[in-house]
Design an enzyme around this catalytic site. Structure first.
Site: not given
Ligand code: FE
Length: 204
Positions: A104, A107-109
């Site tokens: 991602c 962000c941190s999906c």
């Molecule tokens: Fe994300």
């Protein structure tokens, strides 16, 4: 319920969680070590075991594999795994010729219902930038040395899609049960940052 848009800023819940955590520790209601253990459990134990069961079933049941590749959200829900950050799933399959890697970039999906919480490196800026720019180098650092001619496909979990890699099944596992196969599947192999030990497409 609003879906998490990965390019939308999300500082509020993070701050609230941090504030709650500080308060609980300060009041002596929570032991920080216990909290770390809990996080480790979801990051490494509970979460990815769900994904491993999906992978093992796909390896042993061709019609399930087809359903999984066609409509991952529904096929994963069939096994009882659904919920937040898993509403729109896509499964990408590693083959002799293609190796998939998930990132991602913004962000941190991450697909929570099948993988649990993302590892620290997945959320870190270097991985997010380099997975796209120099995926082979990143893979090599993870110990994945792809043979020549294997195409690397990088999937950016933009918008609402969450990806899960269907890794290759190792040779010599024909006699293993679905449960035994699930035990072989590592978290990293389902992100594409690893392979299932013993499977081909790597030099090792
Ligand atoms: Fe994300």
């Amino acid at each position: 319920m609003s879906k998490h848009q990965h390019n939308a800023p999300l500082p509020d819940p993070v701050l609230r969680v941090k504030a709650l955590e500080s308060l609980l520790i300060e009041k002596g209601l929570v032991d920080p070590a216990a909290l770390d253990l809990l996080i480790d459990t979801y990051e490494n134990q509970v979460g990815p075991r769900n994904g491993a069961r999906v992978v093992a079933r796909a390896w042993t049941d061709p019609s399930y594999r087809s359903r999984l590749l066609r409509d991952a959200t529904a096929a994963i829900a069939e096994m009882g795994f659904e919920g937040r950050q898993g509403e729109d799933m896509v499964v990408v399959e590693n083959t002799e010729r293609v190796h998939n890697l998930v990132v991602c970039t913004l962000c941190s999906c991450y697909p929570w219902p099948v993988l649990g919480l993302p590892p620290v490196w997945y959320k870190a800026a270097p991985y997010r930038a380099r997975a796209v720019r120099e995926p082979r180098k990143v893979l090599a650092e993870f110990g994945v040395d792809l043979v020549d001619g294997v195409e690397v496909r990088v999937w950016d979990s933009t918008a609402e899609l969450r990806y899960l890699v269907l890794p290759r099944r190792p040779d010599g596992t024909e006699r293993l049960s679905e449960q035994e196969l699930a035990e072989l599947v590592t978290r990293d192999s389902m992100i594409g940052a690893g392979v299932v030990p013993g499977s081909k497409s790597t030099d090792t």
